[in-house]
Scaffold this active site. Sequence first.
Site, PDB file in Angstrom:
ATOM      1  N   ASP A  88     -17.228  -8.778 -18.803  1.00 50.51           N
ATOM      2  CA  ASP A  88     -17.564  -7.721 -19.752  1.00 50.51           C
ATOM      3  C   ASP A  88     -18.271  -8.378 -20.928  1.00 50.51           C
ATOM      4  O   ASP A  88     -17.915  -9.496 -21.322  1.00 50.51           O
ATOM      5  CB  ASP A  88     -16.284  -7.026 -20.226  1.00 50.51           C
ATOM      6  N   CYS A 119      15.643 -27.778  -0.804  1.00 54.81           N
ATOM      7  CA  CYS A 119      14.630 -27.064  -0.027  1.00 54.81           C
ATOM      8  C   CYS A 119      14.995 -25.586   0.024  1.00 54.81           C
ATOM      9  O   CYS A 119      16.085 -25.182  -0.380  1.00 54.81           O
ATOM     10  CB  CYS A 119      14.469 -27.639   1.374  1.00 54.81           C
ATOM     11  N   CYS A 156       0.863  -1.188   0.000  1.00 53.68           N
ATOM     12  CA  CYS A 156       0.000   0.000   0.000  1.00 53.68           C
ATOM     13  C   CYS A 156       0.900   1.238   0.000  1.00 53.68           C
ATOM     14  O   CYS A 156       2.115   1.124   0.187  1.00 53.68           O
ATOM     15  CB  CYS A 156      -0.945  -0.012   1.194  1.00 53.68           C
TER      16      CYS A 156
END
Length: 845
Positions: A540, A161, A89
Amino acid sequence: MSTNEKDIQNSCCSGSNEQIPGVIQSGSSCCSKEKPSRRVEENSCPSNQRKEERENLCCETSEEEEGEDSSPSAPPTQLVEYQVKGMDCPSCAATIEKSLRKKEGVQSVSVHYGTAKMAVGGENQAVYDQIPHQMKKLGFEAEPLQTGREMETYKVEGMDCGSCAATIEKHLSNHPNVQDVRVNFPTGKLHVLHTIKPEEIMREVKKSGFEAYLEKGDSSKEGQKTPRRPFPSAAISGALLALGFIGTFTSLSAEWVTAFYALAIAVGGGKPLRSAFYAVRSGSLDMNVLMASAALGAALIGEWFEGAMVVWLFALGNSLQNRSLEKTRDSIRSLMNIAPAEALVKEGRQWVRKAVEEVSIGEVIVVKPGDRVPLDGEIIQGASSLNQAPITGESLPVDKQEGDSVYAGTINESGSLEVRVTKRSEDTAIAKIIHLVEEAQEKKAPTQAFVDRFAAVYTPIVFMLALLVMVIPPLFIGGSWGEWLYKGISLLVVACPCALVISTPVAIVSAIGNAARHGVLIKGGTFLEKAGAIQAIAFDKTGTLTEGKPKVADVIALNGEKENLIRIAGTIEEYSTHPIAAAVSSYASERHISTAHGSDFRTLPGKGAQARIAGTVYYAGNPKLFKEMGVDLGQLENQLDQLESEGKTLVLIGTEKEIQGIISVADSIREITIQSIQSLKKSGLKELVMLTGDNEGTARRIAAEAGVDRYFADLMPEDKTKAIEKLQEEGKQVAMVGDGINDAPALASSDLGIAMGGAGTDTAMETADVVLMADNLEMLPHTIRLSRKALTIIKQNVWFSLLTKLAALVLIFPGFLTLWMAVLSDTGAALIVILNSMRLLRKNA
């Protein structure tokens, strides 16, 4: 506020991906009530906060920054731009600016949250080289743009890993000539920005116990080698272990048996021991550290057989894991190999074979029947059917003729084609798809980010617990040192969360690779998980559910035959470029109805067109045109109203005195739409919605034909965003399907943006979360099912890994779990998790 200021504010607060030229925008000044971007790699803000709280937090942080003097003491010599990943943000942008301004040598910082870019001004090159490292400390990734140097990509072998990747990354980060390094375990890739020779990078990686090779794409660079066949340490170690074990049943002395076991430990444990040394030096506690500790501890207390068994099982498990992981990591290899390495290029009157990298834009290439297209281009001569399945996933070949675009990697099925090259090899659609898929496979999903954080805390805690188990009981409770040392070593082995750490990334890589082979581009694990959680989809209408171009729906002849009416209409519309005129002309051509001889062609803007045929002036236009000419439409009013209520556009054909017929034109449903909608309903989605700017009548007709549950009509682009938000307010996770350009606001406000037609649309591939490359909905149900299955498999893997660890921990203290059983449970669990994830590679996973 000036016009320019308004443009800047609107660009920032809308989350636009386009930056206004010449303007550097700070994320701290972007404070709007728009929904924060969904394109998040790892959440840095609390995910359980409501949207309004997150926005207020962003705005509060931004307002705090406004009072600070951020002007540099002296103008920087240059500005270097960086691509920033991980901003959640606008407050993240403010945090970055505030932190970097405090660094010595940094004269200016400007972060634009909307475009995820940062501009830095510094005193010298050393400042810019340290920016990626400083950003990593803040929890973000920054990659310099246009620095004149690019990050080299290496393929790393032997990582089993995520902790292995961390060890390499930490080791290289300490090198003075390495500015930035990223190691990604799921894809087995190392990305590094450095100022030394590739051989030195490869040597440093080898010190960590792994092998690194430059990617084939960098074959021109120094240091490119062919990967060697790995040393068969598991096989040799196993043979020595077997010899020692057999020796215990013969007259072979105990010293020889111990020697065989010691050699088995040395051969099988050499690589893990070397890797463990560098892992400890760089501050990592990976599986190699734990296994090396277990093997040395077993030898220390005289359990040579246990130590050799631990080493052999670990080597064998790694070998099997690596083979399985390579299959997963190469899930995109089929895409990389479909484009030919050479093209047949026209030079004068001759055809010359060239490597695709040497072919320039504008050159002409020939594609023979049965060959693959080597480069993107435009057909200048010839016609054929092309199989585009490798890129778009379409099941049927597509007819192509002069003027049509062709894509590298597609198969020319019939006629010979001459193609003018429009893109270089590195810019073709398939090259972009491969690049985006590899980027997507490297992005962490929310589940993976959580597991990584959990493992980072869990491993050191269990490691310390194992040390306490070795020391505390013998000192304070009683018991032999050998007994508790053995239990502590077993606990060390169990401590490694290998299966847990790979439970998510392997599944994500497999699912994204599967989707890419079927013509669906999923931009990362975050969006794969979101697709699996979607409850409603908004479509749409134009170009998504429908063809996006009008077709003739009804032909009603009032005087004479339909064929004559179509001939007149076709003649009038023949020279018009209007979409409705094109629909009428195509209708006449499809029925092989030739046009009449006409003259005095005229376009009547907003009304229609006219032409003189056989001495009479005929008109093709809307009802308004004929009303203005005084033609009585009284008897036709009800019929016209009925057609318009069905969402059809009317073209009346006639003269100044009478109407001779009516042709209605409407947007038509795509052939695949109805089938796709039904498949989505069977997938259990709560609601399928259509959004359109058309009138109520058109919306009602298309919605009924398509089979959607609900529709919103008469929408402006900003109204589509409100419709998405309304669905979200009803408590649904909503995906939006559009063309990726006109529907950008709605795509951005939805929980998951899905764009149509990515193969030829750069914007769609760059802006959407998921791209349907074939420009139809055929693969959307497959994507939803694949995403849900991926979520299920991830949950299975996580729970299986946790329960296996818990069971092993419980069995250690009563003495039921031996050291070799602990190794077997760890490597076995990791292998089962990988094989379970590989189910997502299957065609119909």
